[in-house]
Write an enzyme that holds these catalytic residues in place. Structure first.
Site, PDB file in Angstrom:
ATOM      1  N   TYR A 289      -2.382  -0.033  10.259  1.00 27.46           N
ATOM      2  CA  TYR A 289      -2.348  -0.446   8.856  1.00 27.46           C
ATOM      3  C   TYR A 289      -1.062   0.050   8.192  1.00 27.46           C
ATOM      4  O   TYR A 289      -0.382  -0.705   7.484  1.00 27.46           O
ATOM      5  CB  TYR A 289      -3.572   0.099   8.140  1.00 27.46           C
TER       6      TYR A 289
ATOM      7  N   SER B 234       0.849  -1.191   0.000  1.00 29.27           N
ATOM      8  CA  SER B 234       0.000   0.000   0.000  1.00 29.27           C
ATOM      9  C   SER B 234       0.880   1.235   0.000  1.00 29.27           C
ATOM     10  O   SER B 234       1.966   1.241   0.586  1.00 29.27           O
ATOM     11  CB  SER B 234      -0.893   0.017   1.240  1.00 29.27           C
TER      12      SER B 234
ATOM     13  N   LYS C  16       1.941  -2.344   6.487  1.00 31.10           N
ATOM     14  CA  LYS C  16       2.316  -2.261   5.086  1.00 31.10           C
ATOM     15  C   LYS C  16       3.753  -1.744   4.911  1.00 31.10           C
ATOM     16  O   LYS C  16       4.411  -2.086   3.923  1.00 31.10           O
ATOM     17  CB  LYS C  16       1.324  -1.380   4.328  1.00 31.10           C
TER      18      LYS C  16
END
Length: 290
Positions: A166, A153, A170
């Site tokens: 998150y 991401s 990533k």
């Protein structure tokens, strides 16, 4: 739909692809595309109607004899070993591994909900590690071309505020995939490679809205861009979208790394003292590109 020119030989008809997170979104789009290339495709995801329905859709494009649905929780290493065994028994050696499974829930601030942070990382990072541990040794032991795609991401590069867990998962995945690619260049030069898929704004189940936003790419667009990038041998598959072009992504990423080089405050792009500087930097850079 035509195939991108000069796809890596790992995508040859009859070869086997394993995709985690394949019940929806980018994973399902990849499964459909791979079976259209003539590959055998294994869809791995949590058990339930979504996985069953996805397998039926893919089988409708390539035939039931070329599709296997395997209930899999990627946070559990044992599940990936079972996935490997089922795949090998059904189709034989794997040529393409797409570690795509991920979750985007937001457990909160860095000092909150440690168990929820761990649960997210167990999927987004350790799920990929488990996939690599399960499948890469066999890729190295064989003599066929092989390819690993890990879905990352942009948030793992620029770390925008909003979902720190998150972002962290990533960012770690990016580092892991870079190290994997480097190690594979030594272990199987030119035969087995790793690649980092970096989607832009993509309409999937994680988008959280019923209708596709106009600026979002479809999962199918991401997969076509991915295949074109793999045809060129790209490691970083940096996808644009309808809102952000590659130049804007590059400038944002350059600003982020310059935080370290110029000793600015962390995430200065969102720091009130640097708001004007960032706006001026973006305007100047776009007006006078290097």
């Amino acid at each position: 739909m035509t195939s991108p020119v000069s796809l890596p030989p790992a995508f040859a008809p009859g070869n086997v692809a394993v995709i985690t997170g394949a019940a929806s979104g980018i994973g399902l789009a990849a499964a459909k595309r791979f079976v259209q290339l003539g590959m055998h495709v294994v869809l791995a995801d949590l058990p339930g109607p979504a996985l069953t329905g996805a397998a039926e859709q893919v089988a409708g494009l390539g035939g039931e004899d070329r599709v296997l649905a395997m209930p899999t929780d990627v946070s559990r290493a044992a599940d990936l070993l079972l996935l490997r065994e089922a795949t090998t028994e059904r189709f034989g050696a794997v040529s393409v591994l797409m570690n795509n499974a991920g979750v985007g829930n937001n457990p909160g601030l860095p000092w909150e909900n440690g168990a929820a942070w761990k649960a997210l990382v167990d999927v987004n990072l350790w799920g990929v590690v488990h996939g690599v541990e399960a499948f890469v040794p066999a890729l190295l032991a064989g003599d066929k071309p092989g390819l690993v795609i890990n879905t990352g991401s942009k948030q793992g590069i620029t770390s925008p505020p909003g979902n720190a867990a998150y972002n962290m998962s990533k960012a770690a995945l990016r580092n892991f995939t870079e190290s994997l690619a480097h190690a594979l260049r030594t272990a199987a030069p030119g035969r087995v490679s790793a690649h980092l898929l970096i989607p832009g704004f993509t309409y999937t189940g994680m988008t959280g809205v019923a209708e596709k936003p106009a600026a979002a790419w479809t999962a199918e667009q991401v997969v076509e861009f991915m295949l074109a990038s793999l045809s060129r041998g790209d490691f970083y598959i940096l996808c644009p979208d309808g809102a952000v072009d590659r130049k804007t992504d590059e400038l944002r990423m350059q600003w982020s790394i310059d935080d370290l080089i110029k000793n600015r405050p962390a995430l200065s792009r969102w720091h009130p003292d640097y708001e004007a500087d960032f706006a001026e930097y973006m305007a100047r850079s776009k007006e006078h590109p290097r």
